[in-house]
Structure formats: C-alpha cells, structure tokens
Enzyme design. Structure first.
Site, PDB file in Angstrom:
ATOM      1  N   HIS A  16       0.839  -1.201   0.000  1.00  9.30           N
ATOM      2  CA  HIS A  16       0.000   0.000   0.000  1.00  9.30           C
ATOM      3  C   HIS A  16       0.871   1.247   0.000  1.00  9.30           C
ATOM      4  CE1 HIS A  16      -4.216  -1.518   1.247  1.00  9.30           C
ATOM      5  NE2 HIS A  16      -3.606  -2.363   0.455  1.00  9.30           N
ATOM      6  N   TYR A  64      -9.540   5.860   6.808  1.00 12.88           N
ATOM      7  CA  TYR A  64      -9.766   6.259   8.205  1.00 12.88           C
ATOM      8  C   TYR A  64     -10.781   7.386   8.174  1.00 12.88           C
ATOM      9  CZ  TYR A  64      -5.385   3.839   9.469  1.00 12.88           C
ATOM     10  OH  TYR A  64      -4.396   2.903   9.674  1.00 12.88           O
ATOM     11  N   PRO A  99      -5.091   0.996  18.633  1.00 12.56           N
ATOM     12  CA  PRO A  99      -4.832   0.425  17.302  1.00 12.56           C
ATOM     13  C   PRO A  99      -4.776   1.441  16.151  1.00 12.56           C
ATOM     14  CG  PRO A  99      -7.059  -0.086  18.027  1.00 12.56           C
ATOM     15  CD  PRO A  99      -6.377   0.564  19.183  1.00 12.56           C
ATOM     16  N   LYS A 133       0.375   0.446  15.222  1.00 17.78           N
ATOM     17  CA  LYS A 133       1.781   0.463  15.636  1.00 17.78           C
ATOM     18  C   LYS A 133       2.167  -0.713  16.541  1.00 17.78           C
ATOM     19  CE  LYS A 133       3.340   3.735  13.340  1.00 17.78           C
ATOM     20  NZ  LYS A 133       3.542   3.002  12.104  1.00 17.78           N
ATOM     21  N   TYR A 176       3.477   7.339  10.208  1.00 17.08           N
ATOM     22  CA  TYR A 176       2.672   6.169   9.835  1.00 17.08           C
ATOM     23  C   TYR A 176       3.564   5.057   9.280  1.00 17.08           C
ATOM     24  CZ  TYR A 176      -1.510   3.795   7.984  1.00 17.08           C
ATOM     25  OH  TYR A 176      -2.526   2.904   7.719  1.00 17.08           O
TER      26      TYR A 176
HETATM   27  C1  PHB Z   1      -6.402  -3.723  10.613  1.00 19.21           C
HETATM   28  O1  PHB Z   1      -6.390  -4.056   9.416  1.00 19.21           O
HETATM   29  O2  PHB Z   1      -6.826  -4.480  11.485  1.00 19.21           O
HETATM   30  C2  PHB Z   1      -5.917  -2.359  10.986  1.00 19.21           C
HETATM   31  C3  PHB Z   1      -5.337  -1.561  10.010  1.00 19.21           C
HETATM   32  C4  PHB Z   1      -4.917  -0.298  10.327  1.00 19.21           C
HETATM   33  C5  PHB Z   1      -5.078   0.171  11.606  1.00 19.21           C
HETATM   34  C6  PHB Z   1      -5.635  -0.624  12.585  1.00 19.21           C
HETATM   35  C7  PHB Z   1      -6.064  -1.902  12.280  1.00 19.21           C
HETATM   36  O3  PHB Z   1      -4.689   1.431  11.883  1.00 19.21           O
END
Ligand code: PHB
Ligand code: APR
Length: 390
Positions: free
Chosen positions: A73, A201, A293, A297, A384
């Site tokens: 990605h 997000y 989450p 990280k 990130y």
């Molecule tokens: C996930 O795919 O579970 C996931 C991805 C990004 C995040 C948190 C969880 O920031």
C-alpha cells in the site's frame, strides 16, 4: 534441569521472531507459551506492517509467503466532512506499507520455529521467573503434567499485556504511564471485497470508522463504540448500517456487505513501562507497552524491540560486550514514546471524544489543516510508515 542461553516467555510475534533471529546466529533459546499453537494463530489482530518490520522478517527468513501474499500500500485516505484526503505515503516518504494479517504472520513464524524440535513449548502452565537480577536466572513451569526448570543467561518477557514478566519487577523499580480512552473499537471480518483499494480512516460526528482489509476478498472494518457495548448488541445489519453512515457517501454507495466471520470489541489504551529491563530480564512488545490500534503500531513496535534486543544479544555472544544490552531499554523506549505519541495523536484526531463544541471545532480545524498542508501530511506519513532507526 534444562539449560538454554535465552529463555523466552510468550510465543506471540515478539517471542517467536526473537527466537528465530537468535537461532540464525546459533544462539539457543526456549520459548514457553501458555496457550496452544492453534489458539495463538486464531487471534485476530491488526495486519499492517512497516517496511522495517518487513525487512526484519525477511532477515529472519520468514518472509516468503508474506512477500507473495501481502498487499503493498502506497497511501491511505483520511475521510471527513463527506470528503477524502489521500496521504500519499510513497510520494511523501519514499516508503510503503504491507498489508498482511498478524495471524498469517504468526502461522509463518510458528511453522519456521517448529523445524527446531523443543524450541517452542506450547500449553505451558504456571510460568514463574526467578533470580532475574542475578547472573543465573531461572524459569520454572509445568509442561505435560511435570514441573520443570530452565536455567538461562537471559530472560525475554514477550508475554503480552496480561503476562507475568512485567509483574516480576519490583514496584519501586518500575514507572507506568497510562491513558485509557473512553470508547472501544468494534471490529468485523467478512469475506467481501474491500470498500477501496487502500485503507480509509474516517472521522464522523457519530464516531470513527476504519475500512481495512486482509486480502482482495477479505475485509476488516471497525467502528468506534461505547465501552459498555457488547457484540450481542451489534448484529451484522446494525454494524453495516452504522459503517455506511460514517464514511463519505461516495464510499457508502460502494460498500459490499456480507455475513461476519468474526466480531469483537477491543478497548483502547496507551501504556508505557519504564524501564524495559530488570537485571537480566528484558521486556519486549506488548509486555512493556500498549498503543491504541489507530495507525497499527502495536506489532511494528514489538518488532522494533525484537530488532534492538536481538542485536544486543548477538553482540553479547559474539564479542562478550554487554554495552548494547545495557542500552536496550533506552533505545527501545525512544521509539516507543514516539509511536505512543503518534497513535495518541492519530486517535485524538479521528475519534469522537466529547460533545464539547470547542473540541470538535479544533478537530475539524486540524483535519482541514492536514488536508491543505503538505508539511502536515508529510508529518503524518512519516510517523505512519515508521520512523527510521538511528
Ligand atoms: C487492521 O487491518 O486491522 C488495521 C489496520 C490499520 C489500523 C488498525 C487496524 O490502523
Ligand atoms: N506464560 C506463558 N505465556 C504467556 C503468559 C504466561 N504467563 N502470559 C501470556 N502469555 C503468552 C500469550 O498467550 C501470548 O501468546 O504471551 C503471548 C504474547 O503475545 P502478544 O500478546 O501477541 O504480544 P507480542 O508478541 O508482544 O505481540 C505484539 O502487538 O499490538 C500488538 O496485536 C499486536 O499482538 C501484537 C503485539
């Protein structure tokens, strides 16, 4: 009584990766895990790897399937006010991320370690650490009905948030910094194509939402929910309706729904333990720190700890120098605090915290600034993809 060089408590990603890296340098270790291999592999966790994590896994010789099946990605979306702002990770930092489920990684690690019989003991009960601050630490445990003891040079506490290792350190020698967030994440896994090719997000007045994935046919979605909620209160239909409301209409119209394979609620917490060392015991990963989450990280920080500790142990056995071991806590914590700050900031940016109109305006202003400023976008991108090691 068995003897090893490094006794490792916990066979999550931290414990298995550490033992694998040590094994490649001819350093002997034994991993003691409370649960069964199947149980550990079945735990659904995040699945987003920083490139430094990817490289460490390849260095450990466990990256084959990950490089074939993982999805590269180069960016992600921040959605708010019914619009979207793409963070172009590749353009802003030159780096990408890899989407690869933690449970897949766990399978790869367990498979590789199973090539060395006796290196990992599953379903071990009542692990107790002894004499951690002496030159001859020991671990006692029950395996297959027999109480046993393992002598070692060093102990690695890779046993997660609920483990025993952290509790061995005397209270007066330990500082803990904690923030508990007043909400949780309700996650749903389904065999439906992801909403978008990249992660989304979303900040919305109803609460945060995240659209993630595991593969082109498997999606992982989350919605912010009250801590008191139970999975039973969230039948699939209610989840999909809520998710649709929280993402921009452009996305909502494309959402493909289906029956959930798994649904769970996780609380959000930041926790840092200082120091990450007590005598010959080293805390690694979730045993020492927890991040919310947002930004994924957790696993990456655990891998970073393993990187620092494995190099220090290798240096010790190669050159009999304890300098890197003495620096472990300081080096690991420097990265931990930066990732803690980032995941706290990213959580604050995107979640609904209060009904305070001033706080809400501040959040909107910060999002608009992010969307309009390359400097702000680069700062987000840089954190990130993961800060570089010194
Ligand atoms: C996930 O795919 O579970 C996931 C991805 C990004 C995040 C948190 C969880 O920031
Ligand atoms: N004895 C033996 N094993 C134990 C004990 C104990 N007393 N307590 C816990 N364990 C085991 C758990 O069963 C688990 O398998 O330790 C392991 C810890 O694994 P994780 O919790 O996955 O922690 P870690 O390996 O540090 O992984 C990094 O970062 O944010 C997270 O989701 C991410 O799980 C990932 C973690």
């Amino acid at each position: 009584m068995r003897t090893t060089q490094v006794a490792i408590v916990g066979a999550g990603p931290s414990g298995l990766l550490l033992s694998q890296l040590l094994s490649r340098e001819g350093i002997d270790s034994v991993v003691l895990e409370r649960e069964s291999r199947e149980h550990v592999q079945g735990r659904i966790r995040a699945g987003l790897l920083e490139w430094t994590t990817v490289e460490l896994l390849r260095e450990a010789g466990v990256g084959g399937r990950m490089m074939q099946e993982g999805l590269i990605h180069e960016g992600f979306d921040v959605a708010f006010a019914n619009g979207r702002h793409r963070i172009d990770l590749k353009a802003l930092t030159g780096k990408s991320m890899l989407v690869y489920g933690q449970n897949e990684l766990q399978k790869d690690l367990a498979e590789t370690r199973s090539g060395e019989p006796g290196a990992v003991l599953w379903q071990v009960r009542d692990v107790a650490l002894h004499d951690c601050d002496s030159r001859a630490p020991r671990v006692s445990y029950t395996h297959e009905g027999t109480r046993q003891e393992l002598r070692c040079d060093f102990l690695a506490g890779c046993d997660g948030y609920h483990g025993v290792s952290r509790t061995v350190i005397p209270r007066e020698r330990l500082a803990q910094y904690e923030r508990v967030y007043p909400f949780g994440w309700l996650g749903l896994l389904a065999d439906v194509p992801p909403l978008h090719a990249e992660l989304v997000y979303a900040r919305h007045e109803r609460g945060f939402a995240l659209c993630s994935m595991r593969s082109p046919g498997r999606s992982r979605y989350y919605v912010q929910c009250p801590l008191e909620d139970t999975v039973g209160e969230w039948p699939d239909g209610r989840f999909w309706d809520e998710l649709r409301l929280r993402v921009p209409e452009w996305y909502a119209a494309r959402l493909v729904t289906g029956p959930s394979l798994e649904k769970s609620i996780v609380p959000l917490r930041s926790l840092v333990t200082e120091p990450m060392q007590f005598g010959r015991l080293f805390l690694v990963g979730d045993a020492a720190h927890i991040v919310p989450p947002t930004g994924a990280k957790g696993l990456n920080l655990a891998a970073a700890d393993v990187r620092v500790l494995s190099r220090a142990l290798i240096e010790f056995y190669r050159n009999r120098s304890a300098t890197l071991l003495e620096e472990y806590s300081t080096r690991a914590l420097s990265r931990v605090w930066k990732a803690t700050r980032f995941s706290w900031w990213f959580t604050r940016l995107l979640h609904r915290f209060s009904t305070d109109p001033f706080a809400q305006r501040m959040q909107s202003a910060e999002l608009e600034y992010l969307a309009g400023s390359e400097a702000a976008s680069r700062s987000l991108a840089e954190n990130y993809v993961g800060l570089s090691f010194d």
